[in-house]
Design an enzyme around this catalytic site. Structure first.
Site, PDB file in Angstrom:
ATOM      1  N   SER A   1     -23.357 -22.648 -21.929  1.00  0.00           N
ATOM      2  CA  SER A   1     -24.496 -21.735 -21.780  1.00  0.00           C
ATOM      3  C   SER A   1     -25.031 -21.285 -23.142  1.00  0.00           C
ATOM      4  O   SER A   1     -26.136 -20.753 -23.214  1.00  0.00           O
ATOM      5  CB  SER A   1     -24.055 -20.496 -20.998  1.00  0.00           C
TER       6      SER A   1
ATOM      7  N   CYS B   1     -17.772 -25.406 -20.829  1.00  0.00           N
ATOM      8  CA  CYS B   1     -18.029 -24.076 -20.282  1.00  0.00           C
ATOM      9  C   CYS B   1     -17.116 -23.906 -19.078  1.00  0.00           C
ATOM     10  O   CYS B   1     -17.120 -24.750 -18.168  1.00  0.00           O
ATOM     11  CB  CYS B   1     -19.493 -24.002 -19.847  1.00  0.00           C
TER      12      CYS B   1
ATOM     13  N   CYS C   1     -12.738 -18.883 -21.211  1.00  0.00           N
ATOM     14  CA  CYS C   1     -14.168 -18.923 -21.506  1.00  0.00           C
ATOM     15  C   CYS C   1     -14.273 -19.499 -22.911  1.00  0.00           C
ATOM     16  O   CYS C   1     -13.545 -19.061 -23.812  1.00  0.00           O
ATOM     17  CB  CYS C   1     -14.761 -17.514 -21.462  1.00  0.00           C
TER      18      CYS C   1
ATOM     19  N   HIS D   1     -16.336 -19.128 -25.133  1.00  0.00           N
ATOM     20  CA  HIS D   1     -16.767 -18.189 -26.169  1.00  0.00           C
ATOM     21  C   HIS D   1     -15.559 -17.491 -26.821  1.00  0.00           C
ATOM     22  O   HIS D   1     -15.656 -16.987 -27.932  1.00  0.00           O
ATOM     23  CB  HIS D   1     -17.672 -17.099 -25.584  1.00  0.00           C
TER      24      HIS D   1
HETATM   25  N1  DGL Z   1     -18.819 -20.175 -22.352  1.00  0.00           N
HETATM   26  C1  DGL Z   1     -18.911 -20.072 -20.955  1.00  0.00           C
HETATM   27  C2  DGL Z   1     -17.611 -20.139 -20.238  1.00  0.00           C
HETATM   28  O1  DGL Z   1     -16.714 -20.773 -20.751  1.00  0.00           O
HETATM   29  C3  DGL Z   1     -19.992 -19.230 -20.346  1.00  0.00           C
HETATM   30  C4  DGL Z   1     -20.096 -17.800 -20.703  1.00  0.00           C
HETATM   31  C5  DGL Z   1     -21.342 -17.227 -20.040  1.00  0.00           C
HETATM   32  O2  DGL Z   1     -22.418 -17.798 -20.264  1.00  0.00           O
HETATM   33  O3  DGL Z   1     -21.217 -16.251 -19.287  1.00  0.00           O
HETATM   34  O4  DGL Z   1     -17.459 -19.633 -19.170  1.00  0.00           O
END
Ligand code: DGL
Length: 265
Positions: free
Chosen positions: A10, A72, A183, A185
């Site tokens: 994302s 993701c 996640c 991120h």
């Molecule tokens: N990086 C993503 C994940 O691993 C998505 C985070 C998001 O866009 O809420 O879930």
């Protein structure tokens, strides 16, 4: 075989996976798509996440990608099965399975999972872990604020330290043996989370596990790039340019990256 690998997320999170792929497979080119226009995915419905993921996969395949990495967790949890069915002739990996396999085998003690609301609500990690070993003790928590903090490039600040403490300083999470960063991120907070646990919990670094799984999949399909003469190339697309994306991508991949804007829907 010299074709690129398609990687998407994302936003900036999947860059952690792309960086691990570059490290392990420096001869492989890739095209990265960050759907910044639609981030965060973690609060969206299954249908919406499937729609965005399908459009991005289609775009990456139009760019002649030889394999797809869903970098993701939210899309891995909610769209992987659908994408695999729709694009059945291309090797595709998600970020959940390599982590589940590693943790189920290597953890002796309580397992903590943090991720977006959608990932945690899907229960995918817990389900898959318990399928392998139904005696595992698993706790999970949605920590959506960390996504916004990463997208704003506010890691390693008072804001990130407070958010981590607020989410993890409780009975459930205090004494975990392993913490799954569910996640992509969250590896951006790796050292901060490690300091929170003072080295007492293993923080599971999913990007490396995913890169390793990709390497195996490329071998299985005879898709490793053997053309050592040509340098690997890295292309980045975002659905909306943001300052934080450019700065984080440049941190990982150098100042002269090729970054283009591409609106898919
Ligand atoms: N990086 C993503 C994940 O691993 C998505 C985070 C998001 O866009 O809420 O879930």
């Amino acid at each position: 075989m010299a074709k690129p690998i398609g990687i998407f997320d994302s936003g900036v999170g999947g860059l952690t996976v792309a960086a691990a792929i570059k490290e392990l497979l420096p001869e492989e080119s890739f095209i990265y798509f960050g759907d910044t226009r639609h981030a965060p995915y973690g609060d969206k419905s299954r249908d919406t996440i499937q729609k965005y993921s399908t459009e991005i996969t289609r775009f990456l395949l139009e760019q002649d990608c030889k394999a797809i990495v869903i970098a993701c967790n939210t899309a891995s949890a909610l769209a992987y099965e659908k994408l695999k069915e729709k694009f059945s002739d291309v090797p595709m990996i998600n970020v959940v399975d390599p982590v589940v396999d590693y943790v189920a085998e290597n953890t002796h003690g309580k397992i903590g999972i943090i991720g977006t609301r959608a990932t945690i609500k899907s229960g995918i990690y817990k389900k898959k872990l318990l399928e392998i070993n139904n005696k595992l003790k698993v706790v999970s928590k949605a920590t959506p604020l960390l996504v916004g903090i990463a997208e704003e490039d506010f890691t390693h600040t008072e804001i990130s330290r407070h958010a981590i403490k607020q989410y993890l300083d409780n009975k459930d999470f205090k004494n975990v043996a392993s913490l799954i960063l569910g996640c992509t991120h969250f590896p951006l907070f790796q050292t901060e989370i490690e300091s929170f646990y003072q080295g007492k919990a293993e923080i599971v670094d999913s990007p490396e596990l995913v890169a390793d799984r990709l390497s195996h999949i490329l071998s299985d399909h005879g898709l490793h790039n053997k053309d050592q003469e040509k340098e690997a190339s890295y292309d980045f697309y975002v659905s909306e340019k943001t300052g934080a994306f450019s700065s984080i991508a440049r941190n990982f991949f150098g100042a002269d990256i090729r970054l283009k804007e591409k609106v898919l829907s």
